[in-house]
Design a protein around this motif. Sequence first.
Motif, short mmCIF file in Angstrom:
data_model
loop_
_atom_site.label_atom_id
_atom_site.label_comp_id
_atom_site.label_asym_id
_atom_site.label_seq_id
_atom_site.Cartn_x
_atom_site.Cartn_y
_atom_site.Cartn_z
N ASN A 68 -9.69 43.28 -24.17
CA ASN A 68 -8.71 43.45 -23.09
C ASN A 68 -7.88 44.40 -23.05
O ASN A 68 -7.63 45.01 -21.77
CB ASN A 68 -7.59 41.96 -23.09
CG ASN A 68 -6.99 41.68 -21.67
OD1 ASN A 68 -7.59 41.93 -20.75
ND2 ASN A 68 -5.72 41.62 -22.12
N LYS A 118 -10.20 47.74 -21.76
CA LYS A 118 -10.61 47.81 -20.45
C LYS A 118 -9.72 48.62 -19.80
O LYS A 118 -10.08 49.02 -18.55
CB LYS A 118 -10.77 46.46 -19.69
CG LYS A 118 -11.94 45.47 -20.33
CD LYS A 118 -11.73 44.09 -19.79
CE LYS A 118 -12.97 43.34 -20.43
NZ LYS A 118 -13.09 41.79 -19.72
N LEU A 130 -16.55 49.51 -19.18
CA LEU A 130 -17.60 48.98 -19.83
C LEU A 130 -18.74 49.99 -19.80
O LEU A 130 -18.99 50.66 -18.86
CB LEU A 130 -18.29 47.61 -19.36
CG LEU A 130 -17.11 46.67 -19.55
CD1 LEU A 130 -17.55 45.28 -18.61
CD2 LEU A 130 -16.85 46.36 -20.86
#
Length: 208
Positions: free
Chosen positions: A187, A190, A195
């Motif tokens: 989390n 990100k 990604l």
Amino acid sequence: MKVIAINGSPRKDGNTSQALKVMADELKKHGIDVETIQIGHLNIHGCTGCGYCSSSKKNRCVFKDDIVNETAEKMRESDGFILASPTYYAGIAGNMKCFLDRAFLTSSNYFRFKVATSISVVRRAGGVDVVHQLNNYLNLAETILPPSQYWTSAYGMDKGEVMKDSEGVQTLRKNARAMAWLLEVVNFGKEKFPLPADEGHIMTNFIK
């Protein structure tokens, strides 16, 4: 953050349920919400390989009269999930297998880099095979698997016996703790790191 726990046992409040509760209690200590969905007692269609999900809107399964589409959507929206199954002939329970085949065929692309893990409950032997089988789904969906000190199996036959397996319970607890840590790391990451880029799946068939 939220985790979806899939209980593949047909027995309400049985050993699989209690093993999942060990995981859920540990995750909740870290501020992670857990929703457990029991699917092992339900009527679930097996996958027919019809290909409908590959072209349907939002990749829904053609069967609309069971829990698969609804639960797969919750898994897509979650930060992570847990797959749990009792051991039947060293394998995944039947309804759980039907559920997984369809949920992952429709939704694996939505599961990439989610944090996910698997656990099995077993009377004596075969539980490691079940963990490996469950992990096949997780690996092919490109999820991130948290570690633990041993295979994530817990032992028990009669209701509640699984809680007497001290090492098994500790293994599940440590797996949940690692899962909580990975959820936080992913989390946080990100925000700074996107990604990895995906690319179309090249399919090679060996019989022409």
